[in-house]
Design an enzyme around this catalytic site. Sequence first.
Site, PDB file in Angstrom:
ATOM      1  N   HIS A 185       0.859  -1.188   0.000  1.00 30.89           N
ATOM      2  CA  HIS A 185       0.000   0.000   0.000  1.00 30.89           C
ATOM      3  C   HIS A 185       0.891   1.234   0.000  1.00 30.89           C
ATOM      4  O   HIS A 185       1.959   1.237   0.616  1.00 30.89           O
ATOM      5  CB  HIS A 185      -0.902   0.021   1.253  1.00 30.89           C
ATOM      6  CG  HIS A 185      -2.054   0.944   1.121  1.00 30.89           C
ATOM      7  ND1 HIS A 185      -1.940   2.292   1.359  1.00 30.89           N
ATOM      8  CD2 HIS A 185      -3.328   0.738   0.730  1.00 30.89           C
ATOM      9  CE1 HIS A 185      -3.119   2.864   1.149  1.00 30.89           C
ATOM     10  NE2 HIS A 185      -3.973   1.949   0.764  1.00 30.89           N
ATOM     11  N   ASP A 222      -8.000  -5.196   0.008  1.00 31.44           N
ATOM     12  CA  ASP A 222      -8.500  -6.020  -1.110  1.00 31.44           C
ATOM     13  C   ASP A 222      -8.188  -7.490  -0.953  1.00 31.44           C
ATOM     14  O   ASP A 222      -8.742  -8.318  -1.671  1.00 31.44           O
ATOM     15  CB  ASP A 222      -7.884  -5.499  -2.416  1.00 31.44           C
ATOM     16  CG  ASP A 222      -8.391  -4.110  -2.718  1.00 31.44           C
ATOM     17  OD1 ASP A 222      -7.583  -3.166  -2.650  1.00 31.44           O
ATOM     18  OD2 ASP A 222      -9.599  -3.966  -2.944  1.00 31.44           O
TER      19      ASP A 222
END
Length: 432
Positions: free
Chosen positions: A308, A366
């Site tokens: 991320h 996700d």
Amino acid sequence: MSTKTATITFNDGKPAVELPVLSGTLGPDVVDIRTLYAKSGVFTYDPGFMATASCRSAITYIDGDKGILLYRGYPIEQLAVQCDFLEVAYLILNGELPTRAQKDEFVSIIKKHTMVHDQLTRFYNGFRRDAHPMAVLVGVVGALSAFYHDAMDISDQYHRDISAHRLIAKLPTITAMAYKYNVGQPFMYPRNDLDYTANFMHMMFATPCERYEPNPVLVRALDRILILHADHEQNASTSTVRLAGSSGANPFACISAGIACLWGPAHGGANEAVLHMLEEIGDVSRIGEYIKRAKDKNDPFRLMGFGHRVYKNYDPRAKLMRETCHEVLNELGLHDHKLFKLAMALEKIALEDEYFVERKLYPNVDFYSGIVQSALGIPTRLFTAIFAMARTVGWIAQWNEMISDPEQKIGRPRQLYTGAAQRDVVPIGQRG
Ligand code: SDX
């Protein structure tokens, strides 16, 4: 007014420049570089905006090192457990959690906008049946800008509010219609006797021949997925909505631009990509092969659902999503779900691997959301559309914050030019 300053000195004789340093409620200070070019003739350079604050915002705060996510100051862990999606939507839009009366009024307003203009249904017939739902959402949400001329003065708060209510209310209807069109079933009208997420599942799974009785555990799980995806500071799609909106463009068209950006596999498309990756890996015995590929600079393969831009610790949403995964699979008697067990094994192996540890690549939101949605019977191709459904409240809240910000200007980044210096055109007959 800030008394902190930063000074930039140049070693080529340019005079030093002193710049104000601004502080927020939480998080890093920022160097206000708005006068830098005028004072020094230089720009700053920051591809991907890794270290650039594009705006002031009071909506969401992330501490990537501590794995903290706050919506209007409330920790995501508390909101995901104690609130439902429309309560969180109200918070993100208005800055405070609603009282019981405020929530009831908000829910009633949203329910009055769940149907789409009947002519909008004709847009679907222009798509191939196998069109990707995100392509359909980009087209149909953008087309809403052709329907709502009665609320087009974006300087008017009432017009901004009704646009927000229309988008939050209609995205589930438009998304469910994309699914129904895909599978060749008739569209199901919204049922205003159902709550927001139960109504979405009704529009997805009911048919004119059979009612769909939502399972409260599954509805709660999907509602939590929507809460976890509602907003996330200035991520790529939110920045897209802000940049599009900064020109004064129609809000429906701006949200359509955000949907287009979210579709990318490096962003919202990752949940769909995670499922495809797990299906491709197929078995725990092949995890090592894929970890090796993810580390190979010559191989474009990346471990979907890991890493991320901001979180350099565990994404707090991933933890909540993992718990939701367990709840749903237990409720459905799928605790031996092959992909879930594979995901758990992959997560364990990756988190012990030096390459991932060194680069602080943890599972993100996700990684598990696709497995939960798959268990809920939602087709993989619809995962990102559901992400867009949830993120619409964040996008429109950020858009609204930008439009009402007195410092707001049209977004127009500069560049470091590396092309040819000025030269004259040579007539075509004389070119070599
Ligand atoms: C979302 O911004 C948001 O808030 C987004 C989001 C939201 O709610 O809006 O949180 C939603 O988009 C989550 C992210 C979903 N994407 C994925 O899961 C796709 C896989 N992840 C990567 O593509 C990547 O991690 C990004 C795009 C998410 C972040 O990329 P960065 O910050 O630009 O990091 P990077 O590409 O500079 O990577 C740093 C290093 C590199 O290695 P080195 O050059 O240092 O050797 O880490 C490596 C990268 O190669 N790396 C990975 C990796 N992610 C980064 N290597 C293998 N697999 C990965 N997934």
